[in-house]
Design a protein around this motif. Structure first.
Motif, mmCIF file in Angstrom:
data_model
loop_
_atom_site.group_PDB
_atom_site.id
_atom_site.type_symbol
_atom_site.label_atom_id
_atom_site.label_comp_id
_atom_site.label_asym_id
_atom_site.label_seq_id
_atom_site.Cartn_x
_atom_site.Cartn_y
_atom_site.Cartn_z
ATOM 1 N N ARG A 143 -7.057 9.019 -48.416
ATOM 2 C CA ARG A 143 -7.467 10.181 -47.635
ATOM 3 C C ARG A 143 -6.208 10.798 -47.071
ATOM 4 O O ARG A 143 -5.404 10.116 -46.453
ATOM 5 C CB ARG A 143 -8.365 9.766 -46.486
ATOM 6 C CG ARG A 143 -9.640 9.154 -46.933
ATOM 7 C CD ARG A 143 -10.487 8.825 -45.715
ATOM 8 N NE ARG A 143 -11.850 9.255 -45.903
ATOM 9 C CZ ARG A 143 -12.653 8.779 -46.848
ATOM 10 N NH1 ARG A 143 -12.212 7.874 -47.676
ATOM 11 N NH2 ARG A 143 -13.885 9.216 -46.970
ATOM 12 N N LEU A 144 -6.052 12.084 -47.261
ATOM 13 C CA LEU A 144 -4.860 12.730 -46.743
ATOM 14 C C LEU A 144 -4.933 12.791 -45.237
ATOM 15 O O LEU A 144 -5.963 13.122 -44.677
ATOM 16 C CB LEU A 144 -4.754 14.153 -47.291
ATOM 17 C CG LEU A 144 -4.694 14.219 -48.789
ATOM 18 C CD1 LEU A 144 -4.301 15.610 -49.204
ATOM 19 C CD2 LEU A 144 -3.687 13.224 -49.296
ATOM 20 N N VAL A 190 -4.924 14.121 -41.773
ATOM 21 C CA VAL A 190 -5.004 15.348 -40.987
ATOM 22 C C VAL A 190 -4.760 14.884 -39.566
ATOM 23 O O VAL A 190 -5.544 14.108 -39.016
ATOM 24 C CB VAL A 190 -6.372 16.032 -41.121
ATOM 25 C CG1 VAL A 190 -6.458 17.229 -40.199
ATOM 26 C CG2 VAL A 190 -6.615 16.428 -42.558
ATOM 27 N N ASN A 223 -4.511 26.687 -43.391
ATOM 28 C CA ASN A 223 -5.812 26.408 -43.976
ATOM 29 C C ASN A 223 -6.821 27.514 -43.662
ATOM 30 O O ASN A 223 -7.730 27.756 -44.450
ATOM 31 C CB ASN A 223 -6.348 25.061 -43.481
ATOM 32 C CG ASN A 223 -5.704 23.904 -44.214
ATOM 33 O OD1 ASN A 223 -5.409 24.007 -45.401
ATOM 34 N ND2 ASN A 223 -5.482 22.805 -43.513
ATOM 35 N N ALA A 249 -6.469 29.901 -49.002
ATOM 36 C CA ALA A 249 -7.129 28.768 -49.621
ATOM 37 C C ALA A 249 -6.102 27.958 -50.386
ATOM 38 O O ALA A 249 -5.693 28.316 -51.484
ATOM 39 C CB ALA A 249 -8.233 29.242 -50.552
ATOM 40 N N VAL A 250 -5.662 26.872 -49.779
ATOM 41 C CA VAL A 250 -4.708 25.997 -50.442
ATOM 42 C C VAL A 250 -5.432 25.290 -51.584
ATOM 43 O O VAL A 250 -6.445 24.642 -51.385
ATOM 44 C CB VAL A 250 -4.127 24.975 -49.456
ATOM 45 C CG1 VAL A 250 -3.268 23.950 -50.172
ATOM 46 C CG2 VAL A 250 -3.332 25.687 -48.386
ATOM 47 N N THR A 251 -4.896 25.470 -52.779
ATOM 48 C CA THR A 251 -5.617 24.932 -53.933
ATOM 49 C C THR A 251 -5.057 23.614 -54.415
ATOM 50 O O THR A 251 -5.674 22.920 -55.196
ATOM 51 C CB THR A 251 -5.577 25.934 -55.105
ATOM 52 O OG1 THR A 251 -4.232 26.347 -55.300
ATOM 53 C CG2 THR A 251 -6.435 27.136 -54.803
ATOM 54 N N GLN A 252 -3.870 23.281 -53.963
ATOM 55 C CA GLN A 252 -3.252 22.070 -54.472
ATOM 56 C C GLN A 252 -2.229 21.579 -53.467
ATOM 57 O O GLN A 252 -1.646 22.362 -52.726
ATOM 58 C CB GLN A 252 -2.567 22.388 -55.813
ATOM 59 C CG GLN A 252 -2.344 21.204 -56.699
ATOM 60 C CD GLN A 252 -1.597 21.596 -57.962
ATOM 61 O OE1 GLN A 252 -1.519 22.763 -58.311
ATOM 62 N NE2 GLN A 252 -1.026 20.610 -58.623
ATOM 63 N N THR A 253 -2.009 20.306 -53.456
ATOM 64 C CA THR A 253 -1.057 19.732 -52.520
ATOM 65 C C THR A 253 -0.246 18.658 -53.227
ATOM 66 O O THR A 253 -0.774 17.927 -54.051
ATOM 67 C CB THR A 253 -1.796 19.102 -51.323
ATOM 68 O OG1 THR A 253 -2.742 20.035 -50.810
ATOM 69 C CG2 THR A 253 -0.835 18.727 -50.226
ATOM 70 N N ARG A 254 1.025 18.587 -52.897
ATOM 71 C CA ARG A 254 1.865 17.521 -53.419
ATOM 72 C C ARG A 254 2.412 16.711 -52.265
ATOM 73 O O ARG A 254 2.752 17.273 -51.227
ATOM 74 C CB ARG A 254 3.051 18.092 -54.209
ATOM 75 C CG ARG A 254 2.645 18.753 -55.486
ATOM 76 C CD ARG A 254 3.884 19.048 -56.330
ATOM 77 N NE ARG A 254 3.494 19.907 -57.432
ATOM 78 C CZ ARG A 254 4.070 21.062 -57.733
ATOM 79 N NH1 ARG A 254 5.099 21.494 -57.019
ATOM 80 N NH2 ARG A 254 3.633 21.775 -58.742
ATOM 81 N N PHE A 255 2.539 15.417 -52.478
ATOM 82 C CA PHE A 255 2.992 14.539 -51.424
ATOM 83 C C PHE A 255 4.096 13.636 -51.895
ATOM 84 O O PHE A 255 4.119 13.215 -53.053
ATOM 85 C CB PHE A 255 1.861 13.610 -50.992
ATOM 86 C CG PHE A 255 0.984 14.221 -49.962
ATOM 87 C CD1 PHE A 255 1.090 13.858 -48.648
ATOM 88 C CD2 PHE A 255 0.065 15.174 -50.335
ATOM 89 C CE1 PHE A 255 0.285 14.431 -47.698
ATOM 90 C CE2 PHE A 255 -0.736 15.759 -49.394
ATOM 91 C CZ PHE A 255 -0.628 15.392 -48.070
ATOM 92 N N GLU A 293 6.401 14.163 -47.004
ATOM 93 C CA GLU A 293 6.723 15.527 -47.415
ATOM 94 C C GLU A 293 5.516 16.102 -48.111
ATOM 95 O O GLU A 293 4.922 15.454 -48.979
ATOM 96 C CB GLU A 293 7.921 15.535 -48.366
ATOM 97 C CG GLU A 293 9.202 15.119 -47.692
ATOM 98 C CD GLU A 293 10.408 15.251 -48.619
ATOM 99 O OE1 GLU A 293 11.520 15.082 -48.140
ATOM 100 O OE2 GLU A 293 10.205 15.527 -49.819
#
Lengths: 242, 242
Positions: A91-92, A94, A178, A182-188, A215
DNA sequence: CAGTGGTCTAGACCACTCC
DNA sequence: GAGTGGTCTAGACCACTGG
């Protein structure tokens, strides 16, 4: 590996539920009957053996493939994965939720806001049509008044309609992002770094204290619009579970 | 958010593929038409609107639920998730693979092996019928001769048929564990810690150097049989992607 | 009890890939 | 070309849950 449990529903397994098929296959793999690298029977064969529809077998094998237990290729078949490289879901974080989940009071503080040339890392993350200056917002998040996380967020001024700095006194950059796009993708990426400068001060730790660093690059329609670095003091744990 | 891409297969989207349904729903959510917290139409309604079978809608919504975009409950319906808390999947690091993927030569070295009382953390992880002493194996993994990772693995002597220490000169504990028992579940935590003692020496870093730390508990049939702590020197990054 | 998602089936067609 | 997985359909029944 118990895969997912499909949203927490636990019910009496029917004789031919896809879960039971999955378990059956898993047992054969774990018992060594089907060894890593081996092809297992085709969907059709399994469906006949188990006395169920091929779609049910398909669902079971698809779940196993999703967990990295088997690999599937058309025309070739289904193979037991050579290395048991599992995939886990996370789970990312927040931050506000994280803090409120601890029954603590959440607070947010803006600690800096300015336009400046990006660092090498920010530039690498926000590669598209890089302008000379980006908006950089520094802030910290507190749990019951204690520093919990300190972050720096770089925003792309040409791809976003940025508000004035004063806006970020009230709303954290990611909340704003947010809401507005509309953030469609995330990289970590997760790494570690020694505390330094502003961040050490804001977290109330000595220089060089190991900080867990996340990051995070946010993309809208495939284009990176923000890059954030979040720092957590020692003691913070990111937990993954099956 | 591009969800998964189901094993990398990319093909011409049929008019009524579940992917196209997923995209359709995603667009409505991202456009704000269906706001966070809202109920979206039922599967039946969507199937009628889109002119496809309910099973297809079900597949699309199930994927979105898996990504954390929507939440589904029987009798209630499908709701747009309040917080866009995404779930990301991560490939579990298998050290040998990690190193070989860098085109480097992998090497493994045993640096310690003894029975001793568990640390508080090891005891907490291996809680079941804790004996007074556990087997602890220390080792390091090298890439082209350079220290890449240092680890300590605690093994439960009563739940496993442990070999002699000499065995672990040749085979890394996790390789042995994966061969000898079918690990059914794994738990992970990621944190950071300053280097100290043996580990600092084995990695060739100064005391206090921030180390990325992965704690890994392996379970067989729901019972924890091993607990490992892996330490990576600065520069190491764990990468997640959609 | 009724509404909604969760799943199964049987059959069909398609897409990818090895031979 | 042929074999295997990937998907869609139409219909059915079930399981959970709110009223």
């Amino acid at each position: 590996m118990t895969v997912g449990n499909e949203g927490g529903i636990r019910t009496r397994a029917r004789v031919h539920s896809w879960q039971s098929i999955r378990e059956h296959v898993l047992e054969r793999i774990q018992s060594g009957e089907w060894a890593p690298g081996d092809l297992i029977p085709t969907e059709q064969e399994l469906a006949q053996q188990m006395g169920c529809a091929r779609a049910t077998v398909n669902r079971a094998l698809r779940e196993l493939a999703g967990s990295g237990i088997v690999q599937r290729r058309r025309k070739v078949g289904t193979r037991v994965a050579a290395t048991p490289m599992r995939r886990m879901t996370m789970r990312l974080p927040v931050i506000r939720d994280e803090i409120e989940a601890m029954q603590a009071t959440y607070a947010y503080e803006l600690t800096g806001c300015e336009r400046r040339a990006p660092t090498a890392r920010a530039a690498a993350a926000l590669c598209k049509g890089m302008p000379e200056e980006l908006m950089m917002i520094q802030s910290r998040h507190l749990a019951d008044g204690q520093p919990h996380c300190c972050e720096a967020v770089w925003l792309h001024p040409e791809l976003l309609e940025l508000p004035e700095c004063t806006h970020f006194r009230m709303e954290a950059p990611h909340d704003w992002l947010n809401r507005s796009r509309a953030v469609t993708q995330t990289r970590f990426a997760i790494l570690t770094e020694g505390a330094s400068g502003t961040c050490a001060v804001n977290l109330g730790v000595d220089d060089g204290t190991p900080l867990l660093t996340i990051e995070r690059t946010s993309l809208v329609d495939g284009v990176a619009v923000s890059f954030a670095r979040q720092f957590y003091p020692p003691g913070h744990r990111l937990v993954f579970d099956d």
